[in-house]
Motif scaffolding. Structure first.
Motif, mmCIF file in Angstrom:
data_model
loop_
_atom_site.group_PDB
_atom_site.id
_atom_site.type_symbol
_atom_site.label_atom_id
_atom_site.label_comp_id
_atom_site.label_asym_id
_atom_site.label_seq_id
_atom_site.Cartn_x
_atom_site.Cartn_y
_atom_site.Cartn_z
ATOM 1 N N ALA A 1 0.834 -1.210 0.000
ATOM 2 C CA ALA A 1 0.000 0.000 0.000
ATOM 3 C C ALA A 1 0.865 1.255 0.000
ATOM 4 O O ALA A 1 0.590 2.211 -0.736
ATOM 5 C CB ALA A 1 -0.917 -0.021 1.221
ATOM 6 N N LYS A 2 1.909 1.260 0.815
ATOM 7 C CA LYS A 2 2.806 2.425 0.905
ATOM 8 C C LYS A 2 3.454 2.726 -0.448
ATOM 9 O O LYS A 2 3.429 3.868 -0.936
ATOM 10 C CB LYS A 2 3.885 2.160 1.962
ATOM 11 C CG LYS A 2 4.892 3.283 2.148
ATOM 12 C CD LYS A 2 5.857 2.948 3.292
ATOM 13 C CE LYS A 2 6.791 4.114 3.607
ATOM 14 N NZ LYS A 2 7.790 4.353 2.549
ATOM 15 N N LYS A 3 4.014 1.716 -1.066
ATOM 16 C CA LYS A 3 4.692 1.920 -2.345
ATOM 17 C C LYS A 3 3.698 2.324 -3.441
ATOM 18 O O LYS A 3 4.014 3.137 -4.321
ATOM 19 C CB LYS A 3 5.435 0.643 -2.742
ATOM 20 C CG LYS A 3 6.633 0.301 -1.845
ATOM 21 C CD LYS A 3 7.167 -1.101 -2.136
ATOM 22 C CE LYS A 3 8.321 -1.462 -1.224
ATOM 23 N NZ LYS A 3 9.577 -0.800 -1.621
ATOM 24 N N ALA A 4 2.482 1.750 -3.367
ATOM 25 C CA ALA A 4 1.456 2.088 -4.358
ATOM 26 C C ALA A 4 1.044 3.554 -4.233
ATOM 27 O O ALA A 4 0.939 4.278 -5.235
ATOM 28 C CB ALA A 4 0.250 1.181 -4.177
ATOM 29 N N VAL A 5 0.799 3.990 -3.002
ATOM 30 C CA VAL A 5 0.394 5.381 -2.766
ATOM 31 C C VAL A 5 1.494 6.339 -3.198
ATOM 32 O O VAL A 5 1.228 7.385 -3.821
ATOM 33 C CB VAL A 5 0.026 5.585 -1.283
ATOM 34 C CG1 VAL A 5 -0.104 7.069 -0.951
ATOM 35 C CG2 VAL A 5 -1.260 4.850 -0.951
ATOM 36 N N GLU A 6 2.740 5.981 -2.895
ATOM 37 C CA GLU A 6 3.861 6.848 -3.273
ATOM 38 C C GLU A 6 3.999 6.989 -4.785
ATOM 39 O O GLU A 6 4.534 7.969 -5.275
ATOM 40 C CB GLU A 6 5.158 6.289 -2.668
ATOM 41 C CG GLU A 6 5.232 6.485 -1.159
ATOM 42 C CD GLU A 6 6.393 5.749 -0.503
ATOM 43 O OE1 GLU A 6 6.685 6.044 0.669
ATOM 44 O OE2 GLU A 6 6.996 4.876 -1.158
ATOM 45 N N LYS A 7 3.491 6.008 -5.513
ATOM 46 C CA LYS A 7 3.523 6.080 -6.981
ATOM 47 C C LYS A 7 2.220 6.634 -7.558
ATOM 48 O O LYS A 7 2.030 6.660 -8.777
ATOM 49 C CB LYS A 7 3.826 4.698 -7.572
ATOM 50 C CG LYS A 7 5.279 4.264 -7.364
ATOM 51 C CD LYS A 7 5.591 2.994 -8.125
ATOM 52 C CE LYS A 7 7.068 2.648 -7.985
ATOM 53 N NZ LYS A 7 7.955 3.617 -8.682
ATOM 54 N N GLY A 8 1.309 7.037 -6.676
ATOM 55 C CA GLY A 8 0.073 7.666 -7.133
ATOM 56 C C GLY A 8 -1.034 6.700 -7.519
ATOM 57 O O GLY A 8 -2.014 7.099 -8.155
ATOM 58 N N ALA B 1 0.291 -3.989 -16.246
ATOM 59 C CA ALA B 1 0.422 -2.827 -15.367
ATOM 60 C C ALA B 1 -0.811 -2.731 -14.472
ATOM 61 O O ALA B 1 -1.938 -2.966 -14.916
ATOM 62 C CB ALA B 1 0.580 -1.553 -16.183
ATOM 63 N N LEU B 2 -0.581 -2.385 -13.204
ATOM 64 C CA LEU B 2 -1.691 -2.186 -12.271
ATOM 65 C C LEU B 2 -2.299 -0.804 -12.447
ATOM 66 O O LEU B 2 -3.452 -0.569 -12.072
ATOM 67 C CB LEU B 2 -1.210 -2.340 -10.829
ATOM 68 C CG LEU B 2 -0.578 -3.685 -10.438
ATOM 69 C CD1 LEU B 2 -0.179 -3.672 -8.969
ATOM 70 C CD2 LEU B 2 -1.543 -4.830 -10.705
ATOM 71 N N GLY B 3 -1.517 0.117 -12.982
ATOM 72 C CA GLY B 3 -1.959 1.493 -13.167
ATOM 73 C C GLY B 3 -0.783 2.320 -13.637
ATOM 74 O O GLY B 3 0.243 1.776 -14.075
ATOM 75 N N THR B 4 -0.922 3.636 -13.533
ATOM 76 C CA THR B 4 0.176 4.522 -13.944
ATOM 77 C C THR B 4 0.545 5.453 -12.803
ATOM 78 O O THR B 4 -0.289 5.782 -11.951
ATOM 79 C CB THR B 4 -0.216 5.365 -15.172
ATOM 80 O OG1 THR B 4 -1.423 6.073 -14.870
ATOM 81 C CG2 THR B 4 -0.447 4.471 -16.384
ATOM 82 N N ASP B 5 1.815 5.866 -12.799
ATOM 83 C CA ASP B 5 2.266 6.783 -11.743
ATOM 84 C C ASP B 5 1.946 8.222 -12.124
ATOM 85 O O ASP B 5 1.275 8.490 -13.136
ATOM 86 C CB ASP B 5 3.751 6.588 -11.457
ATOM 87 C CG ASP B 5 4.652 6.947 -12.636
ATOM 88 O OD1 ASP B 5 4.168 7.607 -13.590
ATOM 89 O OD2 ASP B 5 5.831 6.568 -12.611
ATOM 90 N N GLN B 6 2.451 9.162 -11.312
ATOM 91 C CA GLN B 6 2.131 10.580 -11.512
ATOM 92 C C GLN B 6 2.596 11.095 -12.872
ATOM 93 O O GLN B 6 2.047 12.054 -13.415
ATOM 94 C CB GLN B 6 2.782 11.422 -10.398
ATOM 95 C CG GLN B 6 2.278 11.087 -9.002
ATOM 96 C CD GLN B 6 3.131 10.033 -8.304
ATOM 97 O OE1 GLN B 6 3.717 9.174 -8.955
ATOM 98 N NE2 GLN B 6 3.182 10.100 -6.973
ATOM 99 N N ASP B 7 3.600 10.423 -13.435
ATOM 100 C CA ASP B 7 4.138 10.868 -14.723
ATOM 101 C C ASP B 7 3.577 10.082 -15.905
ATOM 102 O O ASP B 7 4.060 10.216 -17.039
ATOM 103 C CB ASP B 7 5.673 10.743 -14.717
ATOM 104 C CG ASP B 7 6.292 11.565 -13.600
ATOM 105 O OD1 ASP B 7 5.805 12.693 -13.377
ATOM 106 O OD2 ASP B 7 7.236 11.072 -12.953
ATOM 107 N N GLY B 8 2.584 9.239 -15.605
ATOM 108 C CA GLY B 8 1.966 8.465 -16.682
ATOM 109 C C GLY B 8 2.695 7.187 -17.029
ATOM 110 O O GLY B 8 2.350 6.523 -18.015
#
Length: 933
Positions: free
Chosen positions: A490-497, A611-618
């Motif tokens: 959860a921590k790493k996921a949140v940090e990646k947005g 991919a589970l999703g994208t980070d803040q930079d896409g």
């Protein structure tokens, strides 16, 4: 006082304390015995009375033939009894009713009192109604007290009325975690004696304590009541399966992956009715938390117990969880003195042996409806595309008419090694049942639906959508390694947005308050909260069916469009209709994978490579990007968990909070029944009972109430979850002024037999082959012309009014799952006199006898289908009366009015069980025994 025929009584000095013990080495042959049988041997030595437990019984255990089939009956006297509230409430109801029955028969009500410590943990009643907000826990507890006030008052009365009975109040933790963290003694001390801690529990996952080296298992509530009242448990000396562990778990795997692998192996090997015992050098490298996780899943393998010996790891855990230094010293000294300490190089005499190299374990989940159906994680998305085909045709949840769940034919299914991923798939086994075979390539069926959320946003829902992601149940929430791993994901996921998908109901229900303490200390709680995994309660929640409703718009979309959506939970049970009425497919997974699936949002996503999703930079974010290393997890566990947390959480564990303490309670030896109560009512078990039992009678002119397939679980027979308004149970509550919002669950209503009889065979996924095309609690009523389809309860009432006895026909593994005594109580109260099945799960067969229902087995290789039985026949069962002569017939003659005839095997397996059946049930037997004393 033991007869001490073997001169085994001795003294053990530990520090300044001296204890009386019974030495195992006084019995010839004891050294070669498996650990679990040594525990049973000590039990017999200490309780030898020359009548029920004799020197011959002790010698039989000392000379145990590991290769023989079980035949020697012994009487096991557990040191204590543990209960949870769903099963515990009816236990206390029965004890209260027994007090009145004793009084009516001229006896002393005070004789109905636990003679061994009995502890009940309230953990099954909290429902995850509220989720995803900071005050979810507070709101759910308030709702819990509002719904369960009558039950809790009753339990508080029981705590004051019965000696040796203690209650752990709501909001404390899950029974099995509280057991291993606080209640388990490992070595008991009582009246100056020291002896192994043993127990029976009213929950099948009582076996979690096996991880501590404590022998115990789940029994029905009726057996537990008898044990509380001093009755030994009648059992055959079992076969013991030695399970050798070698190697170490590879990086990236979890205890959940290990236990799903072991579950698959043992279920395929066949361990029903056997003890499983872990040995070998790999045991020492298996953490106590992982041992407890493995022990917990014993019911999923089908074994009676799954135990680990005591060793240094046990001692370290006892110290971590705040046990006294004297107790810790006693455990070590006693285990070493009695040969109960682990020797990694020892090879005890086992009946059968299996072996697992821990390094071959791979990431896995299990589903979509049985815990033994393991799926390698990399195959999960493709396997879903195959399995969903069974769920998208008119809502049918199984390809075969009348099948409850894909059965395992234990003799004919090949056992694949854990690393053999390609071998996994749906194939026909020897029983002709659907198993995992070659997966279907491609995207699978699709039925996209646009949904508008409460906040006005829209999203698309389709088959495979993860609508429930729950970190729940005793199995994994007691294991700090997987719980910390989930929080770090959860921590790493949140940090990646990353965020959870908007259609996912996310819940966190730890097994004890210690979990939230170490999350707080490690600073991990905010990350779980950010993903919607807010604390919802300390209880079983989703795993027991208390997942609460899905958001209204999700539920409507699922039901209006017949979507096959899924749940992913870190539990031990994923049976049909159990988790949530809107969810057809259910998957067991480790807590970190639960978090990952909440982010992915669909079982169609291959989380090992998509991919589970994208980070803040896409940029795409993959599971490997947020998966913590083993050292990261170990560092948090080492630095955030301390003895002080356990000491604080359990300092006054039976006291409860102000809300619990303020509950008004009646006083007195007998309970003041409230005629208006819809939760607690006096059951009819002892009405008209005399001091002497009536003779056993043959069964004639019987009709079939239900004809069922394989793997019918106790959930199918007596559901624990939601009560539907249009069912007999729902109508009963409505007629008694209960609003639909206050129906609560079947589990919470177990103190009211009127609700539970109406709920028997009422699972929404039950398929009764007498009424083809129906799903739920339906049958055909042959008291009426043409045999119209009717509710099972209504038909049973008509049969009883007409004086017609009933039978149930079933396939393999009848009664698998939870040790649910209401599955037997409800069956008996509906008027069922016999169940004829291809095979039974251990606990339910025992419970049927305990309620005076005769368990019969079809001849080897025969079934209802092979005999041409449709369920429309009239049955007669003769030869039962031989029991009146003090003998148990091996078979009885079953005949029908259509000319079918066969010899059914009588599954009354011990003389003790025969006594219970002759008396009309175990409670009647105990009651008469106590009055005669």
């Amino acid at each position: 006082m033991s007869a001490n025929s073997f001169d085994a009584r001795s003294t053990l000095q530990v520090g300044d304390e001296s204890y009386e013990i019974f030495r195992l080495d006084k019995v010839e042959g004891s050294a070669r015995l498996p650990y679990s049988l040594k525990v049973l041997l000590e039990n017999l030595l200490r309780t030898e009375d020359g009548a029920n437990i004799t020197a011959d019984h002790i010698r039989a255990l000392g000379t145990w033939d590991s290769q023989a089939q079980p035949s020697q009956e012994i009487q096991f006297t557990p040191a204590r009894v543990i209960m949870q509230d769903f099963t515990g409430v009816p236990c206390v109801v029965d004890l209260a009713t027994m007090r009145e029955a004793v009084k009516e028969l001229g006896g002393d009500p005070a004789k109905i009192n636990p003679l061994a410590p009995a502890e009940l943990v309230i953990d099954h009643s909290v429902i995850a109604d509220k989720f995803g907000t900071p005050d979810s826990f507070k709101q759910n507890v308030e709702l819990e007290y509002g719904r369960n006030r009558e039950r809790y008052q009753f339990l508080r009365w029981g705590q004051t009325a019965f000696d040796e009975f203690k209650v752990v109040p709501p909001g404390t933790g899950i029974v099995h975690q509280v057991n291993i963290e606080h209640l388990a003694r490992v070595v008991m001390v009582r009246d100056g004696k020291a002896y192994p801690d043993t127990l029976v529990g009213t929950d099948s996952h009582t076996t979690m304590v096996n991880g501590l080296g404590v022998l115990g298992w789940g029994v029905g509530g009726i057996e537990a009541e008898a044990a509380m009242l001093g009755q030994p448990v009648s059992m055959l000396i079992p076969r013991v399966v030695g399970f050798k562990l070698t190697g170490e778990l590879p990086t990236g795997t979890t205890a959940t992956d290990l236990v799903l692998t072991i579950t698959e192996m043992l279920r395929k090997h066949g361990v029903v009715g056997k003890f499983v015992e872990f040995y070998g050098e790999g045991v020492a490298k298996t953490s106590l938390a992982n041992r407890a996780t493995i022990g917990n899943m014993s019911p999923e393998f089908g074994s009676t117990a799954a135990i680990f010996p005591i060793d240094e790891e046990t001692i370290n855990y006892l110290r971590l969880t705040g046990r006294s230094e004297q107790q810790i010293a006693l455990v070590e000294a006693y285990a070493k003195e009695q040969g109960l300490w682990l020797d990694p190089n020892a090879e005890p005499d086992y009946s059968e042996k299996l072996e697992l190299d821990l390094s071959t374990v791979v990431p896995s989940i299990a589903g979509p409806k049985r815990p033994q159906d393991r799926i390698v994680l990399s195959q999960a998305a493709a396997q879903f595309n195959t399995d969903v085909l069974n769920y998208v045709d008119n809502g049918s949840t199984d390809a075969a008419e009348g099948t409850q769940a894909s059965p395992v034919d234990e003799a004919s299914v090949e056992s694949f090694p854990a690393s053999d991923a390609p071998a996994y798939g749906h194939q026909e086994n020897g029983a002709g049942a659907p198993q995992h075979s070659a997966v279907v390539p491609g995207p699978g069926p699709s039925n996209p639906v646009t949904v508008t959320a409460a906040d006005g946003t829209t999203y698309t829902l389709d088959h495979g959508a993860v609508t429930v992601a729950a970190i729940t149940s005793c199995t994994n929430t007691s294991n700090p390694y997987v719980m910390v791993a989930a929080a770090l994901v959860a921590k790493k996921a949140v940090e990646k947005g990353l965020t959870r998908k908007p259609w996912v109901k996310t819940t966190l229900a730890p097994g004890s308050k210690v979990v939230m303490d170490y999350y707080e200390k490690a600073g991990l709680t905010p990350y779980l909260d950010k993903l919607g995994f807010n604390l919802v309660g300390y209880g079983c929640t989703t795993c027991i069916g208390n997942s609460g409703p899905l958001p209204e718009e999700v539920s409507k979309a699922v039901n209006d469009n017949d979507l096959a959506v899924v749940s992913v939970l870190s539990g031990n049970r994923n049976f049909e209709g159990r988790i949530n009425p809107d969810v057809k497919m259910n998957y067991l997974a480790s807590p970190p994978l639960v978090v990952a699936y909440a982010i992915a949002g669909s079982m169609k996503v291959d989380i090992t490579k998509d991919a589970l999703g994208t980070d803040q930079d896409g940029n795409p974010v993959y599971l490997k990007d947020i998966w913590p290393s083993e050292s990261e997890v170990n560092d948090v566990v080492a630095n955030a968990i301390g003895e002080d947390m356990f000491a604080k959480s359990y300092s006054d564990v039976f006291a409860g909070d102000a809300q619990w303490q303020s509950l008004p309670i009646p006083t007195g030896d007998t309970f003041e029944w409230d005629a208006e109560s819809t939760y607690v009512r006096k059951p009819p078990y002892f009405e008209g009972m005399g001091l002497e039992p009536e003779p056993v009678k043959d069964i004639t002119g019987a009709r079939v109430l239900a004809k069922l397939g394989d793997s019918v679980t106790t959930d199918h027979i007596s559901p624990a979850g939601a009560i539907k308004a249009d069912t007999p149970a729902g109508k009963y509550l409505t007629e008694h002024g209960v609003q639909r919002r206050d129906f609560n669950s079947y589990g919470s209503r177990r103190g009211n037999h009127e609700v539970m009889i109406r709920g028997t065979f009422a699972n929404i996924r039950l398929r009764n082959q007498i009424a083809p095309g129906t799903e739920g609690g339906y049958t055909r009523d042959f008291t009426q012309e043409g045999g119209p389809v009717s509710f099972i309860y209504d038909a049973a009432q008509n049969y009883q009014a007409a004086g017609v006895p009933l039978v149930v026909l079933a396939g393999k593994e009848y009664g698998s799952g939870s040790s649910r005594d209401w599955a037997a109580k409800g069956t008996a109260l509906l008027g069922v006199k016999a169940v004829i099945a291809e095979s039974f799960e251990r606990i339910h067969r025992s419970n049927l006898i305990g309620m005076g229902v005769l368990p019969l087995q079809f001849p080897e290789g025969a079934s209802a289908e092979s005999l041409g039985l449709t369920g429309e026949e009239t049955f007669s069962i003769t030869g039962v009366t031989e029991l009146n002569e003090g003998r148990t017939p091996r078979t009885v003659k079953v005949t029908t009015d259509t000319g079918v005839e066969f010899d059914a095997v009588v599954r009354i397996d011990t003389p003790g069980e025969a006594d219970y059946y002759r008396n009309g049930g175990i409670l009647q037997y105990v009651l008469r025994s106590l009055i005669r004393k």
